[in-house]
Design a protein around this motif. Sequence first.
Motif, PDB file in Angstrom:
ATOM      1  N   PRO A  98       6.909   9.269 -10.711  1.00 27.71           N
ATOM      2  CA  PRO A  98       6.325   8.985  -9.399  1.00 27.71           C
ATOM      3  C   PRO A  98       6.843   9.869  -8.267  1.00 27.71           C
ATOM      4  O   PRO A  98       6.715   9.494  -7.098  1.00 27.71           O
ATOM      5  N   ARG A  99       7.387  11.055  -8.578  1.00 26.56           N
ATOM      6  CA  ARG A  99       7.895  11.865  -7.454  1.00 26.56           C
ATOM      7  C   ARG A  99       6.785  12.247  -6.483  1.00 26.56           C
ATOM      8  O   ARG A  99       6.984  12.297  -5.266  1.00 26.56           O
ATOM      9  N   MET A 100       5.601  12.511  -7.055  1.00 26.32           N
ATOM     10  CA  MET A 100       4.452  12.819  -6.203  1.00 26.32           C
ATOM     11  C   MET A 100       4.088  11.628  -5.316  1.00 26.32           C
ATOM     12  O   MET A 100       3.595  11.790  -4.193  1.00 26.32           O
ATOM     13  N   THR A 101       4.340  10.432  -5.833  1.00 26.30           N
ATOM     14  CA  THR A 101       4.059   9.225  -5.068  1.00 26.30           C
ATOM     15  C   THR A 101       4.989   9.158  -3.851  1.00 26.30           C
ATOM     16  O   THR A 101       4.567   8.812  -2.737  1.00 26.30           O
ATOM     17  N   ALA A 102       6.260   9.530  -4.072  1.00 28.88           N
ATOM     18  CA  ALA A 102       7.207   9.602  -2.949  1.00 28.88           C
ATOM     19  C   ALA A 102       6.746  10.671  -1.958  1.00 28.88           C
ATOM     20  O   ALA A 102       6.759  10.466  -0.736  1.00 28.88           O
TER      21      ALA A 102
ATOM     22  N   ILE B  86       0.843  -1.193   0.000  1.00 30.79           N
ATOM     23  CA  ILE B  86       0.000   0.000   0.000  1.00 30.79           C
ATOM     24  C   ILE B  86       0.878   1.243   0.000  1.00 30.79           C
ATOM     25  O   ILE B  86       1.837   1.332   0.764  1.00 30.79           O
ATOM     26  N   VAL B  87       0.515   2.198  -0.843  1.00 24.31           N
ATOM     27  CA  VAL B  87       1.210   3.489  -0.912  1.00 24.31           C
ATOM     28  C   VAL B  87       0.174   4.591  -0.785  1.00 24.31           C
ATOM     29  O   VAL B  87      -0.817   4.555  -1.515  1.00 24.31           O
ATOM     30  N   PRO B  88       0.358   5.570   0.096  1.00 23.76           N
ATOM     31  CA  PRO B  88       1.423   5.681   1.086  1.00 23.76           C
ATOM     32  C   PRO B  88       1.281   4.616   2.186  1.00 23.76           C
ATOM     33  O   PRO B  88       0.171   4.162   2.479  1.00 23.76           O
ATOM     34  N   ARG B  89       2.426   4.272   2.766  1.00 26.67           N
ATOM     35  CA  ARG B  89       2.463   3.170   3.737  1.00 26.67           C
ATOM     36  C   ARG B  89       1.587   3.481   4.951  1.00 26.67           C
ATOM     37  O   ARG B  89       1.743   4.522   5.593  1.00 26.67           O
ATOM     38  N   PRO B  90       0.664   2.584   5.260  1.00 32.28           N
ATOM     39  CA  PRO B  90      -0.223   2.822   6.406  1.00 32.28           C
ATOM     40  C   PRO B  90       0.512   2.727   7.750  1.00 32.28           C
ATOM     41  O   PRO B  90       1.602   2.179   7.834  1.00 32.28           O
ATOM     42  N   VAL B  91      -0.137   3.235   8.758  1.00 31.73           N
ATOM     43  CA  VAL B  91       0.434   3.187  10.106  1.00 31.73           C
ATOM     44  C   VAL B  91       0.625   1.733  10.553  1.00 31.73           C
ATOM     45  O   VAL B  91       1.688   1.344  11.015  1.00 31.73           O
ATOM     46  N   SER B  92      -0.403   0.924  10.391  1.00 29.10           N
ATOM     47  CA  SER B  92      -0.219  -0.488  10.752  1.00 29.10           C
ATOM     48  C   SER B  92      -1.074  -1.383   9.872  1.00 29.10           C
ATOM     49  O   SER B  92      -2.218  -1.053   9.532  1.00 29.10           O
ATOM     50  N   VAL B  93      -0.481  -2.506   9.494  1.00 29.42           N
ATOM     51  CA  VAL B  93      -1.167  -3.475   8.636  1.00 29.42           C
ATOM     52  C   VAL B  93      -0.959  -4.857   9.232  1.00 29.42           C
ATOM     53  O   VAL B  93       0.163  -5.253   9.503  1.00 29.42           O
ATOM     54  N   LYS B  94      -2.061  -5.542   9.465  1.00 31.31           N
ATOM     55  CA  LYS B  94      -1.969  -6.933   9.894  1.00 31.31           C
ATOM     56  C   LYS B  94      -2.666  -7.763   8.825  1.00 31.31           C
ATOM     57  O   LYS B  94      -3.835  -7.520   8.531  1.00 31.31           O
TER      58      LYS B  94
END
Length: 542
Positions: A500-504, A35-43
Motif C-alpha cells: 500500500p505504499r502508493m496508497t500512502a 475514506i482514502v485519501p482523506r477528504p478535506v471535510s466529512v460530515k
Amino acid sequence: MKKYFLYGVMFVGLVLWTAGCNGSGVQNSGGELKIVPRPVSVKTLNTFFALKENTVIRLQSEDDAVYDAAEYLQNMLQEKTGQQLEILPAGGRPDSRIVLRQVNGDEEIGNEGYRLKVAEDELVIIGNSAAGIFYGVQTLRQMLTKTDENSWGAPGAEIVDAPRFSWRGMHLDVGRSFFSVSFIKKYIDLIAMHKMNTFHWHLTEDHGWRIEIKKYPLLTEVGAYRDESLIGHYRDQPRTYDGKRYGGFYTQEEVKEVVEYARKRFVNVVPEIEMPGHSRAALAAYPELSCTGGPHSVAKLWGVHEEIFCAGNDKTFTVLEDVMTEVLALFPSEFIHVGGDEAPKKRWEACEKCQRRIKDNGLKDEHELQSYFIKHFDKFLDERGRRLIGWDEILEGGLAAGATVMSWRGTEGGITAANAGHDVVMTPTTHVYFDYYQSEDQENEPLAIGGFLPLDKVYSFDPVPENIAEDKKHHILGAQGNVWTEYITTPEAVEYMALPRMTALSEVVWTTEEGRDFDNFRKRLDNFLLLLKDNGYTYRQP
Ligand code: ACM
Ligand code: ZN
C-alpha cells in the motif's frame, strides 16, 4: 454469511455501521468515514441512502466526459452489487437517484474536487469538471455498504473535497520487465482508485524498446528483445543469465487503446522516450546513431550503460524527431518525458562528431552538450504545443527554457528548478521509489534492488520542501511513485511493491497538510485494503 446492519442505532452520539464479511462495507465509527485519501471535510448524517430497484443515475451535464463517469459508476455498481442502474439524461425527478451534477465556478472544490451529499432518496455528486465528479464516484465506491444479502447503500454524509496537487502520479518501467496491455489497464484502474491522475509510462530502456514506431521498425524488431536476463541480484558473483530470449512491445493500436482507457478514468498518460542515455536497445537497432557505430546489443545486465545517442550526428536528431512525431500523435498529454538521466559522457568525450558539435556551438563541455540535446527537444515540443519533462540531470549544463524537472536524486534538483521558476514533480528515491524494500526483514521479502522505504516514510513525504521560496512553491506540481522493474517481473510483484505504499502516496498528493496524520491513515487503510482485495489486487499487509 450472516450480515449485520445496525441502522440508525445511536450509542452516545456514535453511529456504528457494521458491514458484511465480504470486505466491501464501510465500518464507520466515531463520526468519520474511512475514506482514502482523506477528504478535506466529512460530515456524517444520521440517514442512509439505499439502492433500490428503481434507482437511476441521473445526469445534469452535457459533457461527454460526465457520461464516461456515469458509465464508470454504472459498471462499478454492477460489479459490486449485481444491479445495473439506468443512466438518464437531465429532466424529470425519479424517486430514487444518484445525481451527477456539473456546475460552474464552485471555487471551494476547484478543477478536480467534488461535493458528495448522501441523503435519504438522493445521492448527489457535484463537480466543476467531469474529473471532480469521477473522484466523487471513487469516494462513493468506498462508502458502499452491504445492508443484507441483496441490499446496498451508503451512509448519510456531506463531503467537500479537492486535491492538494495537480500531478498525482505513478510510473511504471516496462523496459526491464514487460507487462501486458491488460495489466497496464489494471494499473491505470489502480491509479484512478487512488484519485491519482497521471500514469508515467517508461517505454524505452537499455533492456528493451517497447513502443512501435512505424518509420523505424527495427526499434521493436530488434530493440524489443534481449537474448537473456540476469538471474538473481546485480551484485551476485559470478553473474548468471537465464538463456531465454525476452521481450515484447506495444503496437500503436494497443497504445491508443491504453490512452483511451486511461482517458475514461481521468488519467493522463505521459510517455517517456529516453534520451540521450538508457538507449542501448535503440542503438542495437540503429547502431549508426551511436558514437562508435556499433554493433550493439540490447542490454541484459542492469545498471547504467555507456552507449548513448551520438549528439554530434544530425541523424540522431532526425530519427528522434520522427519518433517524437509518432509519439505525439498517440499521446494527447501536454507533458512528454524525454528521460535525460544517467547518461555517461565517456563516448561523447572520445567522439569526433560530438566534439565538433561542442566546438561549433561554443559549448563548454559534455554537460552543455547534453543540455544542447535536451534544449533541442524542448523547442521541438514547445513548437507543437507540448511541454518537456525530464529527470533532474537535465539541470546539468543548463536547464532548457520550458523544461519541467522530475526530481529523483533527492529533492535538491527540484528545489533548484522551482527556485529558478521551473515546474517540478517530486519523485525522490528517499520517499517514493517503490522498488525499494518495504521491510528491514529482507529475507522474507521478494528480492529487490535495495534500500528500505517503509509505509510511514512514504506517508511522511512533503513534496514542498522548506527551502523553496514562498512565491515559487506553486511550481511544485505534485509527486509520483516510481516502479522500476529490474527485480519486479510479474503483475503481482508490481502490485505487491506498489501497495500500500502508493496508497500512502495518494494521501500525500491529495490530502491537505492539516488533514494528514499517519495513525489516522492506518485506521482508514484496512478498509481500503479490503477494497483492493475485492478488486483482485495483491498488496503487502502492513
Ligand atoms: C532514475 O531512477 N534513473 C530516474
Ligand atoms: Zn558522438
